[in-house]
Write a protein that holds these residues in place. Sequence first.
Motif, mmCIF file in Angstrom:
data_model
loop_
_atom_site.group_PDB
_atom_site.id
_atom_site.type_symbol
_atom_site.label_atom_id
_atom_site.label_comp_id
_atom_site.label_asym_id
_atom_site.label_seq_id
_atom_site.Cartn_x
_atom_site.Cartn_y
_atom_site.Cartn_z
ATOM 1 N N ASP A 18 -17.554 -11.882 -14.716
ATOM 2 C CA ASP A 18 -17.583 -11.220 -13.414
ATOM 3 C C ASP A 18 -17.955 -9.750 -13.557
ATOM 4 O OD1 ASP A 18 -17.203 -10.879 -10.641
ATOM 5 O OD2 ASP A 18 -15.095 -10.354 -10.928
ATOM 6 N N THR A 19 -17.353 -9.073 -14.554
ATOM 7 C CA THR A 19 -17.650 -7.665 -14.788
ATOM 8 C C THR A 19 -19.111 -7.483 -15.182
ATOM 9 O OG1 THR A 19 -15.365 -7.238 -15.452
ATOM 10 C CG2 THR A 19 -17.027 -5.656 -16.190
ATOM 11 N N ALA A 20 -19.593 -8.325 -16.103
ATOM 12 C CA ALA A 20 -20.985 -8.223 -16.543
ATOM 13 C C ALA A 20 -21.946 -8.448 -15.387
ATOM 14 C CB ALA A 20 -21.252 -9.233 -17.661
ATOM 15 N N GLU A 21 -21.614 -9.383 -14.512
ATOM 16 C CA GLU A 21 -22.470 -9.631 -13.360
ATOM 17 C C GLU A 21 -22.518 -8.408 -12.450
ATOM 18 O OE1 GLU A 21 -22.942 -13.752 -11.468
ATOM 19 O OE2 GLU A 21 -21.540 -12.726 -10.127
ATOM 20 N N GLN A 22 -21.377 -7.727 -12.302
ATOM 21 C CA GLN A 22 -21.329 -6.535 -11.460
ATOM 22 C C GLN A 22 -22.192 -5.399 -12.016
ATOM 23 O OE1 GLN A 22 -19.711 -6.147 -8.418
ATOM 24 N NE2 GLN A 22 -19.438 -8.368 -8.589
ATOM 25 N N THR A 23 -22.360 -5.348 -13.339
ATOM 26 C CA THR A 23 -23.169 -4.275 -13.928
ATOM 27 C C THR A 23 -24.652 -4.443 -13.646
ATOM 28 O OG1 THR A 23 -23.596 -5.360 -16.066
ATOM 29 C CG2 THR A 23 -21.518 -4.128 -15.842
ATOM 30 N N LYS A 24 -25.080 -5.666 -13.346
ATOM 31 C CA LYS A 24 -26.497 -5.987 -13.101
ATOM 32 C C LYS A 24 -27.376 -5.668 -14.319
ATOM 33 C CE LYS A 24 -25.937 -5.084 -8.141
ATOM 34 N NZ LYS A 24 -25.526 -6.469 -7.868
ATOM 35 N N ALA A 25 -26.759 -5.722 -15.504
ATOM 36 C CA ALA A 25 -27.488 -5.382 -16.734
ATOM 37 C C ALA A 25 -28.060 -6.601 -17.442
ATOM 38 C CB ALA A 25 -26.565 -4.627 -17.688
ATOM 39 N N PHE A 26 -27.748 -7.807 -16.949
ATOM 40 C CA PHE A 26 -28.132 -9.008 -17.682
ATOM 41 C C PHE A 26 -28.912 -9.957 -16.778
ATOM 42 C CE2 PHE A 26 -24.200 -7.353 -19.476
ATOM 43 C CZ PHE A 26 -24.584 -7.160 -20.797
ATOM 44 N N ASP A 27 -29.937 -10.570 -17.367
ATOM 45 C CA ASP A 27 -30.753 -11.539 -16.633
ATOM 46 C C ASP A 27 -29.981 -12.825 -16.349
ATOM 47 O OD1 ASP A 27 -33.174 -10.020 -16.603
ATOM 48 O OD2 ASP A 27 -33.435 -10.495 -18.710
ATOM 49 N N ILE A 92 -19.165 -3.499 -22.196
ATOM 50 C CA ILE A 92 -19.382 -3.942 -20.821
ATOM 51 C C ILE A 92 -18.416 -3.160 -19.944
ATOM 52 C CG2 ILE A 92 -19.269 -5.892 -19.237
ATOM 53 C CD1 ILE A 92 -20.064 -7.670 -21.612
ATOM 54 N N ILE A 93 -18.976 -2.384 -19.030
ATOM 55 C CA ILE A 93 -18.201 -1.410 -18.270
ATOM 56 C C ILE A 93 -18.349 -1.690 -16.783
ATOM 57 C CG2 ILE A 93 -17.897 1.053 -17.785
ATOM 58 C CD1 ILE A 93 -19.166 1.605 -20.555
ATOM 59 N N HIS A 94 -17.247 -2.000 -16.137
ATOM 60 C CA HIS A 94 -17.274 -2.264 -14.691
ATOM 61 C C HIS A 94 -17.754 -1.023 -13.936
ATOM 62 C CE1 HIS A 94 -15.851 -3.283 -10.643
ATOM 63 N NE2 HIS A 94 -15.849 -4.532 -11.050
ATOM 64 N N PRO A 95 -18.511 -1.191 -12.863
ATOM 65 C CA PRO A 95 -19.017 -0.033 -12.126
ATOM 66 C C PRO A 95 -17.935 0.909 -11.607
ATOM 67 C CG PRO A 95 -20.201 -2.011 -11.475
ATOM 68 C CD PRO A 95 -19.081 -2.462 -12.362
ATOM 69 N N THR A 96 -16.712 0.417 -11.420
ATOM 70 C CA THR A 96 -15.642 1.285 -10.921
ATOM 71 C C THR A 96 -14.855 1.956 -12.042
ATOM 72 O OG1 THR A 96 -13.998 -0.493 -10.824
ATOM 73 C CG2 THR A 96 -15.370 -0.143 -8.854
ATOM 74 N N ALA A 97 -15.139 1.637 -13.288
ATOM 75 C CA ALA A 97 -14.461 2.300 -14.402
ATOM 76 C C ALA A 97 -14.992 3.720 -14.560
ATOM 77 C CB ALA A 97 -14.672 1.513 -15.688
ATOM 78 N N TYR A 98 -14.111 4.615 -15.043
ATOM 79 C CA TYR A 98 -14.542 5.973 -15.351
ATOM 80 C C TYR A 98 -14.455 6.169 -16.857
ATOM 81 C CZ TYR A 98 -14.708 10.931 -16.180
ATOM 82 O OH TYR A 98 -15.051 12.153 -16.688
#
Length: 208
Positions: A18-27, A92-98
């Motif tokens: 789920d986190t990786a999907e949120q990053t939009k970094a993977f095909d 793998i870093i969630h978009p809401t992580a700082y």
Amino acid sequence: MTKLLILGAGGHGKVIADTAEQTKAFDAIAFLDDRFNDGLNNILHWPILGTISDLNKISSNEYAIAIGIGNNSMRAEFFELAISLNFDIPNIIHPTAYISQYSTLGQGSVFFAHSVVNINAQIGNACIINTSASIDHDCVIGDFCHISPGVHLAGASRVGDRSWLGIGSVTKQQVEVGQDCVVGAGAAVIQNVYNNSIVMGVPARLKS
């Protein structure tokens, strides 16, 4: 972009997907899981391509690897296996992580929603920095640690390799937790914890 293959499709592996999907970094995102032999072919819309032992059949040019294993020692073993097979193991870093630009990260760690890593903190390889955990300035987290949801580490705390800090636990500033330790849920660590210890309570004390 590239594809991501997650080793293990349990609860932790699903959060990575789920986190990786949120990053939009993977095909594309897929799993290897030993339940494939029992007929498990997908988790939600993510396919399971085989068992973990099939990793040596996967092209390291096609897939990056994430390790969806919560057990710290097992995660270390799979990390070393993936390294030996020349896989890229990205953070793998969630978009809401700082994550402070002045922090230092190893490889293969995951940083889930609303986690915080502050200035001059150091995070080792294949760590789990779980939901809403905070790691303050100048902390040092060793390899293969699990910092559970809601954990708060005060400045300049140190955590040794393969240690697990349970949900909601906290440390006083400049406290050191050794290697292969377990800190119980909700514990308050106000003094150093030696290697291979289990502590719990407020203040945290050795489990009798």
